[in-house]
Scaffold this motif. Structure first.
Motif, mmCIF file in Angstrom:
data_model
loop_
_atom_site.group_PDB
_atom_site.id
_atom_site.type_symbol
_atom_site.label_atom_id
_atom_site.label_comp_id
_atom_site.label_asym_id
_atom_site.label_seq_id
_atom_site.Cartn_x
_atom_site.Cartn_y
_atom_site.Cartn_z
ATOM 1 N N PRO A 1 43.798 40.262 34.359
ATOM 2 C CA PRO A 1 43.780 40.753 32.978
ATOM 3 C C PRO A 1 44.973 41.698 32.788
ATOM 4 O O PRO A 1 45.295 42.479 33.688
ATOM 5 C CB PRO A 1 42.461 41.530 32.910
ATOM 6 C CG PRO A 1 41.616 40.960 34.016
ATOM 7 C CD PRO A 1 42.565 40.511 35.095
ATOM 8 N N LYS B 1 41.268 29.120 35.689
ATOM 9 C CA LYS B 1 40.474 29.969 36.583
ATOM 10 C C LYS B 1 39.379 29.085 37.179
ATOM 11 O O LYS B 1 38.696 28.341 36.439
ATOM 12 C CB LYS B 1 39.882 31.145 35.818
ATOM 13 C CG LYS B 1 40.968 32.079 35.320
ATOM 14 C CD LYS B 1 40.436 33.408 34.854
ATOM 15 C CE LYS B 1 41.612 34.279 34.408
ATOM 16 N NZ LYS B 1 41.237 35.583 33.880
ATOM 17 N N GLY C 1 35.937 27.659 35.588
ATOM 18 C CA GLY C 1 35.878 27.940 34.150
ATOM 19 C C GLY C 1 36.040 26.680 33.315
ATOM 20 O O GLY C 1 36.259 25.578 33.847
ATOM 21 N N PRO D 1 42.191 34.461 27.829
ATOM 22 C CA PRO D 1 41.957 35.524 28.800
ATOM 23 C C PRO D 1 40.859 35.228 29.829
ATOM 24 O O PRO D 1 41.007 35.562 30.987
ATOM 25 C CB PRO D 1 41.604 36.736 27.938
ATOM 26 C CG PRO D 1 42.308 36.465 26.642
ATOM 27 C CD PRO D 1 42.265 34.980 26.455
ATOM 28 N N GLU D 2 39.790 34.566 29.437
ATOM 29 C CA GLU D 2 38.705 34.334 30.407
ATOM 30 C C GLU D 2 38.894 33.030 31.189
ATOM 31 O O GLU D 2 38.299 32.851 32.242
ATOM 32 C CB GLU D 2 37.342 34.243 29.688
ATOM 33 C CG GLU D 2 37.006 35.428 28.806
ATOM 34 C CD GLU D 2 36.869 36.706 29.623
ATOM 35 O OE1 GLU D 2 36.359 36.628 30.751
ATOM 36 O OE2 GLU D 2 37.286 37.773 29.125
ATOM 37 N N TRP D 3 39.665 32.114 30.679
ATOM 38 C CA TRP D 3 39.688 30.762 31.237
ATOM 39 C C TRP D 3 40.940 30.423 32.060
ATOM 40 O O TRP D 3 40.908 29.558 32.921
ATOM 41 C CB TRP D 3 39.622 29.708 30.113
ATOM 42 C CG TRP D 3 38.426 29.790 29.240
ATOM 43 C CD1 TRP D 3 37.356 30.647 29.368
ATOM 44 C CD2 TRP D 3 38.169 28.984 28.090
ATOM 45 N NE1 TRP D 3 36.462 30.417 28.375
ATOM 46 C CE2 TRP D 3 36.917 29.399 27.569
ATOM 47 C CE3 TRP D 3 38.856 27.947 27.457
ATOM 48 C CZ2 TRP D 3 36.355 28.815 26.443
ATOM 49 C CZ3 TRP D 3 38.293 27.358 26.340
ATOM 50 C CH2 TRP D 3 37.060 27.787 25.836
#
Ligand SMILES: Cc1cc2nc3c(=O)[nH]c(=O)nc-3n(C[C@H](O)[C@H](O)[C@H](O)COP(=O)(O)OP(=O)(O)OC[C@H]3O[C@@H](n4cnc5c(N)ncnc54)[C@H](O)[C@@H]3O)c2cc1C
Length: 414
Positions: free
Chosen positions: A363, A224, A227, A198-200
């Protein structure tokens, strides 16, 4: 009535279009900056092109399905990675096989077919001056030159529809041999296999039919910017990029390492890296002389690869354009016709495909997340969800509305 039509660009959109126009009886000239042999031997693929079943049927309609059922992903296998561990996993069957044939093979073969069916092929890099001359000599000029910079200047970006003005992901695509998909934990069938961090960003696998006729795998990183997955900028060769990819798996997805620890680059040109903003352009390009031209495929709408929609959208857009040419009879291909033609595609397919694809860059919204989570626990929901990648209109409106999403899920309650 036979019309005099020019197509610029021999990628998949330009070629299906040019061949479809020949089949309708028009006089077609295709301008390409590369020969069939260049396509096959001298360049990297322009993208990947996991073709969904409905798109494959369009290719079949024009007799262009030379590769039968070569290699196919049966469905989609999506793992949410959380805290360094594989989390919820959705495995669903697609509406039909998802096929990926090397664009270098496809386009070189189709260029030969275009000439066999009576088209005129001109090998030339079309710059603005040539575009003016071509537009002056043809009743309709279609520009299917991918994301070529010049064509971006001819067709204004539509700021409202484009949504983004910068790349959302740094992309690396690798064509690799030596992947043993049966060693992926919980292997069910060959799949478009996503790993979502989710963050990368995401990385995914897809079975691939290489131009040499061998089956292999494609591995795509969608990082991303800035990241921990954004690792490929400094790679100077595909072999180096494969080592970086393997190292990422070793560190962050070790449960997949056994399947890919022996992977190697398929061919020296079998890789890509870079990034571009997803973009929708105006359907009418006005040249300095006042002549007008219309865009097709990535020139009209460039998708981030994240949802595997760009090539499929290009094929549907091409089918729409072919229908509109036929319906136009002997009327002029004027600005109104170009606008109506694009709007028809936008309403019927393009808007949903683009909007769905863009949602995967963000997201997960609550309604979409609730369906993905339910699909991870229920095969019928997973099959239904995955089958909709074929015709993204079918994700709407419930994908955007929690109440409708819950109603949608209620259908599967036993
Ligand atoms: C990493 C990656 C993964 C992808 N995965 C998927 C997927 O799974 N599913 C999916 O559907 N889509 C996917 N796509 C998108 C898909 O590959 C593209 O949408 C599709 O290939 C675009 O086809 P096109 O014919 O519009 O353009 P292109 O394939 O770019 O073809 C354009 C042609 O025009 C030629 N040209 C350019 N400029 C000129 C000029 N001035 N004069 C003459 N000729 C010119 C080029 O040489 C080229 O031959 C992916 C893309 C990438 C990058």
């Amino acid at each position: 009535m036979s019309r005099k039509i020019a197509v610029i660009g021999a990628g998949q959109a330009g070629l299906i279009c040019a061949i479809g126009l020949l089949d309708q009886g028009h006089e077609v000239t295709l301008y390409s900056d590369r020969t069939a042999s260049n396509w096959l031997n001298d360049v990297p693929p322009t993208g990947l092109n996991g073709i969904q079943h409905a798109s494959a049927q369009i290719e079949r309609r024009y007799g262009l399905d030379y590769w039968g059922s070569e290699p196919e992903a049966v469905g989609i296998d999506l793992t949410l990675v959380a805290d360094g561990q594989p989390g919820p996993r959705l495995i669903g069957r697609a509406a039909g096989p998802i096929q990926v044939v090397d664009l270098r093979l496809k386009c070189s073969r189709w260029m030969e077919e275009f000439e066999t069916r009576g088209g005129t092929l001109v090998i030339q890099s079309v710059e603005l001056e040539q575009l003016e001359a071509i537009a002056a000599q043809h009743e309709l000029t279609i520009v299917a030159a991918g994301k070529a910079k010049l064509m971006g200047e001819v067709f204004q970006r539509d700021p409202e529809r484009s949504v983004y003005d910068r790349p959302q992901r740094r992309i690396a695509m690798l064509l690799v041999k030596g992947v043993d998909d049966r060693k992926f934990p919980g292997f069910k069938f060959p799949a478009l296999k996503f790993n979502l961090f989710p963050e990368w960003g995401e990385y995914f696998w897809l079975p691939y039919f290489h131009k040499t006729g061998q089956r292999c795998y494609s591995m795509i990183f969608e990082a991303k910017p800035g990241g921990p997955m954004d690792l490929f900028d400094d790679c100077r060769s595909g072999a180096e990029a494969v080592e970086v990819g393997k190292q990422f798996v070793r560190q962050h997805a070790p449960w997949e390492l056994e399947a890919c620890e022996n992977m190697e680059l398929m061919d020296e040109m079998g890789w890509l890296k870079g990034g571009f903003p997803p973009t929708v352009r105006h359907p009418v390009g006005r040249l300095p002389s006042g002549a007008i031209v219309t865009p097709l495929g990535d020139t009209a709408m460039a998708f981030d690869p994240v949802g595997g929609q760009g090539g499929n959208n290009g094929i549907h857009m091409t089918q729409n354009l072919l229908e509109q040419v036929q319906a136009n009879g002997d009327a002029p291909f004027d600005e109104q016709w170009m606008t109506n033609t694009f709007e028809r595609h936008w309403q019927n397919f393009g808007r949903a495909a683009y909007s769905f694809n863009n949602k995967l860059l963000e997201p997960l919204e609550p309604a979409l997340a609730s369906v993905v989570m339910a699909a991870a626990k229920n095969t019928a929901i997973a099959d239904d969800f995955v089958s909709r990648f074929d015709s993204p209109n079918r994700f709407f409106p419930w994908i955007e509305d929690m109440e409708l999403a819950q109603q949608h899920l209620a259908q599967f309650a036993s």
